[in-house]
Design an enzyme around this catalytic site. Structure first.
Site, PDB file in Angstrom:
ATOM      1  CG  ASP A   7      -1.807   1.222   1.280  1.00  0.00           C
ATOM      2  OD1 ASP A   7      -2.238   1.693   0.210  1.00  0.00           O
ATOM      3  OD2 ASP A   7      -2.075   1.715   2.395  1.00  0.00           O
ATOM      4  CD  GLU A  66      -4.812   1.500  -2.724  1.00  0.00           C
ATOM      5  OE1 GLU A  66      -5.822   1.081  -2.156  1.00  0.00           O
ATOM      6  OE2 GLU A  66      -4.109   2.444  -2.287  1.00  0.00           O
ATOM      7  CG  ASP A 138      -0.835   3.269   6.284  1.00  0.00           C
ATOM      8  OD1 ASP A 138      -1.471   3.707   5.305  1.00  0.00           O
ATOM      9  OD2 ASP A 138      -0.521   3.975   7.255  1.00  0.00           O
TER      10      ASP A 138
END
Length: 171
Positions: A7, A66, A138
């Site tokens: 991420d 992502e 996160d």
């Protein structure tokens, strides 16, 4: 199969490593790479070194990240894009293929709803990986990316198998 989920962020990058064996998911590791407030080139260098170190430590077979999304702040989106690029270069240098997933796709795969909140993602990641508590936001997002990749990969394998086999015959 070990999957490393990332991420990306310009200040904090989450990472998550899972072991996927068929439909079974097993937690391996997760955490945050804290890049601090230094100049952007130094933060990107630290991010590259940290992801390279994670890849060398865990030897994942799959790398998932992502996709960038456009928020309200163009400067933030640009910095996020730079962090994504650095993470992908680290993966490519270690000969890993890269899978990219949109935030809504990740939430849909993990929570069942593309508009899920961060808290809902944390809860589902905890449940799916049988963790004693919610991971940091996160890190949970990175684990969700890895879970999404595992589900997507299994679904594609299943679909390929369904097309190849019909009425007991190979097509």
């Amino acid at each position: 199969m070990l999957i490393l989920g990332i991420d990306p962020g310009s200040r904090i990058t989450g990472f998550g490593v899972i072991n996927a064996v068929g439909q079974q998911l097993e937690y391996v590791s997760s955490g945050c790479i804290r890049l601090g407030d230094g100049a952007m080139p130094e933060r990107l260098g630290k991010l590259f070194d940290s992801i390279t170190e994670l890849i060398e430590q865990y030897s994942p077979q799959q790398f998932a990240i992502e996709q960038a999304f456009m928020g309200r702040n163009a400067d933030s989106a640009l910095k996020l894009g730079q962090a994504r690029g650095v993470a992908m270069v680290a993966a490519v240098q270690q000969q890993l293929e890269i899978a990219e997933y949109a935030p809504r796709t990740i939430k849909q795969a993990v929570v069942g709803k593309g508009s899920a909140s961060k808290e809902q993602v944390q809860i589902m990641v905890r449940q799916l990986l049988k963790l004693p508590g919610n991971p940091q936001a996160d890190a949970a997002d990175a684990l969700a990316i890895a879970i999404c990749h595992s589900h997507t990969r299994n679904s594609l394998v299943h679909q390929a198998g369904m097309r190849s086999f019909a009425r007991g015959r190979l097509r």
